[in-house]
Design a protein around this motif. Structure first.
Motif, PDB file in Angstrom:
ATOM      1  N   SER A   1       9.965 -40.907  57.044  1.00  0.00           N
ATOM      2  CA  SER A   1       9.253 -40.371  56.076  1.00  0.00           C
ATOM      3  C   SER A   1       7.813 -40.815  56.050  1.00  0.00           C
ATOM      4  N   GLY A   2       6.848 -39.495  56.192  1.00  0.00           N
ATOM      5  CA  GLY A   2       5.428 -39.710  55.924  1.00  0.00           C
ATOM      6  C   GLY A   2       4.690 -39.238  54.720  1.00  0.00           C
ATOM      7  N   GLY A   3       3.872 -39.129  54.620  1.00  0.00           N
ATOM      8  CA  GLY A   3       2.939 -38.490  53.448  1.00  0.00           C
ATOM      9  C   GLY A   3       3.321 -37.121  53.115  1.00  0.00           C
ATOM     10  N   THR A   4       3.280 -36.852  51.888  1.00  0.00           N
ATOM     11  CA  THR A   4       3.543 -35.558  51.256  1.00  0.00           C
ATOM     12  C   THR A   4       2.418 -34.396  51.319  1.00  0.00           C
ATOM     13  N   MET A   5       2.709 -33.497  51.814  1.00  0.00           N
ATOM     14  CA  MET A   5       1.481 -32.379  51.985  1.00  0.00           C
ATOM     15  C   MET A   5       1.215 -32.009  50.505  1.00  0.00           C
ATOM     16  N   ASN A   6      -0.145 -31.554  50.540  1.00  0.00           N
ATOM     17  CA  ASN A   6      -0.738 -31.098  49.179  1.00  0.00           C
ATOM     18  C   ASN A   6      -0.226 -29.747  48.833  1.00  0.00           C
ATOM     19  N   THR A   7      -0.053 -28.837  49.911  1.00  0.00           N
ATOM     20  CA  THR A   7       0.593 -27.665  49.784  1.00  0.00           C
ATOM     21  C   THR A   7       1.857 -27.380  50.577  1.00  0.00           C
ATOM     22  N   ALA A   8       2.958 -27.114  49.744  1.00  0.00           N
ATOM     23  CA  ALA A   8       4.134 -26.889  50.454  1.00  0.00           C
ATOM     24  C   ALA A   8       4.287 -25.664  51.258  1.00  0.00           C
ATOM     25  N   ARG A   9       4.595 -25.686  52.613  1.00  0.00           N
ATOM     26  CA  ARG A   9       4.572 -24.235  53.081  1.00  0.00           C
ATOM     27  C   ARG A   9       5.412 -24.534  54.381  1.00  0.00           C
ATOM     28  N   TYR A  10       5.631 -23.270  55.010  1.00  0.00           N
ATOM     29  CA  TYR A  10       6.281 -23.425  56.402  1.00  0.00           C
ATOM     30  C   TYR A  10       5.237 -22.276  57.319  1.00  0.00           C
ATOM     31  N   ALA A  11       5.737 -22.441  58.843  1.00  0.00           N
ATOM     32  CA  ALA A  11       4.927 -21.747  59.530  1.00  0.00           C
ATOM     33  C   ALA A  11       3.284 -21.992  59.605  1.00  0.00           C
ATOM     34  N   ALA A  12       2.919 -23.388  59.429  1.00  0.00           N
ATOM     35  CA  ALA A  12       1.561 -23.667  59.395  1.00  0.00           C
ATOM     36  C   ALA A  12       1.080 -23.952  61.125  1.00  0.00           C
ATOM     37  N   GLY A  13      -0.078 -23.856  61.146  1.00  0.00           N
ATOM     38  CA  GLY A  13      -0.924 -24.425  62.412  1.00  0.00           C
ATOM     39  C   GLY A  13      -0.624 -25.815  62.174  1.00  0.00           C
ATOM     40  N   GLY A  14      -0.156 -26.372  63.453  1.00  0.00           N
ATOM     41  CA  GLY A  14      -0.327 -27.856  63.507  1.00  0.00           C
ATOM     42  C   GLY A  14      -1.202 -28.443  64.604  1.00  0.00           C
ATOM     43  N   MET A  15      -2.270 -29.199  64.310  1.00  0.00           N
ATOM     44  CA  MET A  15      -3.075 -29.561  65.361  1.00  0.00           C
ATOM     45  C   MET A  15      -3.217 -31.333  65.279  1.00  0.00           C
ATOM     46  N   GLY A  16      -3.648 -31.661  66.296  1.00  0.00           N
ATOM     47  CA  GLY A  16      -4.130 -33.176  66.212  1.00  0.00           C
ATOM     48  C   GLY A  16      -2.872 -34.053  66.598  1.00  0.00           C
ATOM     49  N   THR A  17      -2.843 -35.176  66.062  1.00  0.00           N
ATOM     50  CA  THR A  17      -1.906 -36.368  66.190  1.00  0.00           C
ATOM     51  C   THR A  17      -1.282 -36.817  65.135  1.00  0.00           C
ATOM     52  N   GLU A  18      -0.267 -37.784  65.227  1.00  0.00           N
ATOM     53  CA  GLU A  18       0.294 -38.424  63.994  1.00  0.00           C
ATOM     54  C   GLU A  18      -0.733 -39.176  63.185  1.00  0.00           C
ATOM     55  N   LEU A  19      -1.648 -39.760  63.738  1.00  0.00           N
ATOM     56  CA  LEU A  19      -2.659 -40.465  63.259  1.00  0.00           C
ATOM     57  C   LEU A  19      -4.209 -39.752  62.845  1.00  0.00           C
ATOM     58  N   ALA A  20      -4.254 -38.653  63.376  1.00  0.00           N
ATOM     59  CA  ALA A  20      -5.290 -37.645  63.045  1.00  0.00           C
ATOM     60  C   ALA A  20      -4.788 -36.214  62.977  1.00  0.00           C
TER      61      ALA A  20
ATOM     62  N   GLU B   1      -5.547 -28.816  55.703  1.00  0.00           N
ATOM     63  CA  GLU B   1      -5.376 -30.044  55.204  1.00  0.00           C
ATOM     64  C   GLU B   1      -5.315 -31.281  56.253  1.00  0.00           C
ATOM     65  N   GLU B   2      -6.160 -32.340  56.434  1.00  0.00           N
ATOM     66  CA  GLU B   2      -5.946 -33.196  57.117  1.00  0.00           C
ATOM     67  C   GLU B   2      -5.234 -34.431  56.935  1.00  0.00           C
ATOM     68  N   TYR B   3      -4.444 -35.192  57.949  1.00  0.00           N
ATOM     69  CA  TYR B   3      -3.633 -36.208  57.940  1.00  0.00           C
ATOM     70  C   TYR B   3      -4.145 -37.595  58.509  1.00  0.00           C
ATOM     71  N   ASN B   4      -4.127 -38.715  57.874  1.00  0.00           N
ATOM     72  CA  ASN B   4      -4.625 -39.997  58.443  1.00  0.00           C
ATOM     73  C   ASN B   4      -3.760 -40.838  58.943  1.00  0.00           C
ATOM     74  N   GLY B   5      -2.325 -40.277  59.139  1.00  0.00           N
ATOM     75  CA  GLY B   5      -1.430 -41.500  59.179  1.00  0.00           C
ATOM     76  C   GLY B   5      -0.567 -41.937  58.318  1.00  0.00           C
ATOM     77  N   THR B   6      -1.211 -41.574  57.140  1.00  0.00           N
ATOM     78  CA  THR B   6      -0.564 -42.049  56.017  1.00  0.00           C
ATOM     79  C   THR B   6      -0.375 -41.061  54.904  1.00  0.00           C
ATOM     80  N   SER B   7      -1.443 -40.456  54.531  1.00  0.00           N
ATOM     81  CA  SER B   7      -1.414 -39.274  53.502  1.00  0.00           C
ATOM     82  C   SER B   7      -2.374 -37.951  53.858  1.00  0.00           C
ATOM     83  N   TRP B   8      -1.992 -37.113  53.306  1.00  0.00           N
ATOM     84  CA  TRP B   8      -2.902 -35.719  53.531  1.00  0.00           C
ATOM     85  C   TRP B   8      -3.714 -35.717  52.520  1.00  0.00           C
ATOM     86  N   SER B   9      -4.996 -34.862  52.997  1.00  0.00           N
ATOM     87  CA  SER B   9      -6.235 -34.866  52.060  1.00  0.00           C
ATOM     88  C   SER B   9      -6.549 -33.383  52.352  1.00  0.00           C
TER      89      SER B   9
END
Length: 288
Positions: A9-28, A44-52
């Protein structure tokens, strides 16, 4: 000691959803658009720990093709509905509307560097419409129509760090095709077909996940698909999860979002850690 590869398990997204676009890496990482409980512009952006929270898309929608990184991302097409030809680029701060795609599409695949150079392929033109094999390349200033995929299909996974080394895979038939910048070639089929298919990685190191809970992911090594660890989260068919598209299939990557019931998004993230081994150090005993 060998530690098996696994998702956690990683960080929880601020907006629950499906079929989003996914870009970047696990750490960014970067998530944009999607559905839950309605189509959203949220980014939202992910830093490897949490979404902002970041600056949002200009146009809401689900199922667009994704490419690029957290600072150079492309989101191509999407369902509003119906399918649209919207094209937006992200520079790490804000989304900008760019020249529209030549074709309307949603649930297609994407590959490439980002909004400076990307490829979009497959998908469908509207709900219930015929699936397409259209392939379009953005060269940084205009769109170029390329040769179509051999098999038209929607709800596919896409991978590729550059437009001329792309991979399309999945949908119900599980077929895999490789793009060299001018044409598509059929290569090894997935172990099982799945619609929709989430995926990411490169042309020689990709990962694909299905919508069924408890079904293993699959990893592509450039020649064959092999089974990989299971995702833990339960979610229903057509509740498409999203993968970090710029991550290697056999290395650190993540899946996020999805839906646990029709129309209800989920917000969890699962991060992948590859198998590792450690060697014990022999201890010297002094008998003097």
């Amino acid at each position: 000691t060998i530690t098996a590869a696994a998702y956690s398990s990683g960080g929880t997204m601020n907006t629950a959803r499906y079929a989003a676009g996914g870009m970047g890496t696990e750490l960014a990482g970067l998530a944009a658009g999607g559905y839950g409980p309605d189509r959203t512009t949220n980014s939202e952006e992910y830093n490897g720990t949490s979404w902002s929270e970041g600056n949002n898309l200009n146009n809401a929608g689900e199922g667009g093709g994704s490419a690029g990184t957290q600072t150079n991302a492309a989101y191509m097409g999407r369902g509003a509905p119906p399918a649209t030809n919207y094209f937006e680029g992200y520079n790490g701060t804000s989304w900008t509307s760019l020249t529209n795609l030549p074709h309307n599409l949603w649930y297609g695949g994407g590959a490439g560097v980002g909004y400076t150079s990307c490829l979009v392929f497959g998908g469908s033109t509207a709900p219930g419409s015929s699936q397409t094999g259209n392939t379009d390349y953005w060269n940084g200033s205009s769109w170029e129509e390329e040769n179509s995929m051999n098999t038209a299909r929607s709800s596919i996974g896409g991978a590729g760090a550059t437009y001329n080394a792309a991979l399309a895979f999945g949908s119900t038939d599980g077929k895999t095709e490789s793009f060299n910048g001018s044409s598509w070639t059929e290569v090894g089929d997935m172990l099982y077909g799945s619609t929709p298919t989430a995926g990411g990685g490169t042309q020689t190191d990709a990962v694909g996940g299905s919508p069924a809970a408890g079904v293993t992911t699959q990893v592509w090594n450039g020649t064959n698909w092999a089974t990989a660890p299971s995702l833990a989260t339960s979610f229903v068919p057509h509740g498409r999860r999203t993968a970090s598209c710029f991550s290697p299939g056999s290395g650190p990557h993540m899946f996020f979002g999805g839906t646990s019931s029709p129309g209800a998004g989920i917000a969890n993230t699962e991060e992948f850690t590859a198998e590792s081994s450690t060697t014990a150090t022999a201890k010297t005993i002094d008998f003097d």
